[in-house]
Each structure stands twice: as C-alpha cells, then as structure tokens.
Design an enzyme around this catalytic site. Structure first.
Site, PDB file in Angstrom:
ATOM      1  N   VAL A   1     -49.652 -61.114   7.376  1.00 55.66           N
ATOM      2  CA  VAL A   1     -50.753 -61.702   6.568  1.00 55.66           C
ATOM      3  C   VAL A   1     -51.311 -60.873   5.450  1.00 55.66           C
ATOM      4  CG1 VAL A   1     -52.821 -62.987   6.617  1.00 55.66           C
ATOM      5  CG2 VAL A   1     -51.563 -63.208   8.484  1.00 55.66           C
ATOM      6  N   CYS A   2     -51.005 -61.282   4.290  1.00 53.77           N
ATOM      7  CA  CYS A   2     -51.476 -60.480   3.130  1.00 53.77           C
ATOM      8  C   CYS A   2     -52.891 -61.114   2.706  1.00 53.77           C
ATOM      9  CB  CYS A   2     -50.513 -60.262   1.876  1.00 53.77           C
ATOM     10  SG  CYS A   2     -51.013 -59.511   0.511  1.00 53.77           S
TER      11      CYS A   2
END
Length: 189
Positions: free
Chosen positions: A40-41
């Site tokens: 996840v960014c």
C-alpha cells in the site's frame, strides 16, 4: 481461524519511531496498491523525512503517535477514495479517473472492482466469515430507547445511487457504536 491471510502488517524493531508496512496478500486492483506486490502506498506509512519531491508534507507522514487504528482507518479511507495524483498502479489510476470523470459511464474500472469484491466475498464465505454489506452490519449493536441518528445522517454516509433513502427511524431500535479497545499496536496482531 482463517486458512490464509488477506493482508499483512509488519512492525520494525524501532516501532513506533519507524512506520510499519502494510500489504495486501489478496490480489487488489487499486490506484494506490502496487499490482505485483500488494504494498500500500500511503503517506501515513512513509518515514518522517522531509522529501519535497514526494509532494507530501512532513505532517502527512508517519509519526510515533499513529496507531494500528489510524493506519487501518487510513487504508480504509484510501480504498474508498484513491489518490490518483500519486499512484502506485498507474493503469488502475487511469481507469479510476476515467470512471470518475464519466460519472460511471466508462465501466471498465467498476467491472474489475465488482469481480474483485465477489472473489473476496466468496473467499471469506469459504472461511466462515460474514462480510458486512450495510452500515448496520459494520456496527456493534445495543438496545436503546431512541435512535441516535436521523435518516439525513445515513444519507450523508452513502455517496452512490444505490441507496434509495428509505430509512424508518421507528423500526430502528438499536444504536451503533464503535469499540474503542486498546489499539496502540503494542500487542499481538
């Protein structure tokens, strides 16, 4: 117990001074999730350094006051409202923008997401997990004398056309609240 994990959060040795990592193990098609790795960014999980090229303010990045709860809430928020200005998956970001700008007429993104949701629900059912589908399903319920919210409150919750606005306050005998257990991240997860 579930047969396999669907997401994973790893805590570094110097937590809470450094952020944990969060990745989906289930296949996810989303502008802010790396397609190949599931990472996840999201700003809240980025180290607290000043990086003018990132476009993030230092205040948006990790700090030791964050908790497992704030991370999970941020990830849920990101799933609901992708950040297309800093995508991890450019193809998903382009598709999402087309879908959003066309007000749903360009349905390629929506079709992929619907398949993803159905696959996830089927996997959950195999593991004996009931997937909540309504606001009431997400809440812990207790008996109360009067409703704690109006139909306007629920209408504001729904942003899509699927909610028809029919809500009968007299039928509602339960109040939703969220459990505020210790979420410091210092225990096992």
């Amino acid at each position: 117990m579930l047969d396999q994990e669907r997401a994973q959060m790893k805590f570094p040795h110097d937590y809470p001074y450094s952020p944990p990592t969060f990745k989906f193990l289930s296949k996810m098609w989303h502008p802010n999730i790396y397609d190949q790795t599931g990472d996840v960014c999201i700003s809240i999980l980025h180290p607290p350094v000043d990086d003018p090229q990132s476009g993030e303010l230092p205040s948006e990045r990790w700090n030791p006051t964050q908790s497992v709860r704030t991370i999970l809430l941020s990830v849920i928020s990101l799933l609901n409202e992708p950040n297309t200005f800093s995508p991890a998956n450019v193809d998903a970001s382009v598709m999402y923008r087309k879908w959003k700008e066309s007000k749903g007429k360009d349905s390629e993104y929506a079709k992929i997401i619907q398949k993803q949701v159905q696959r996830t629900k089927a996997d959950a059912e195999k593991d004996g997990v009931v997937v909540p589908t309504t606001l009431q399903d997400y809440c812990i319920k207790t008996k109360t004398q009067t409703p704690s919210h109006s139909s306007q409150d629920l209408t504001d919750f729904y942003e899509d056309d699927d909610y028809d606005g029919d809500y009968d306050e007299e039928e509602e005998e339960e109040e939703c609240y969220y459990d505020d257990e210790d979420d410091s991240g210092n225990g096992e997860s």
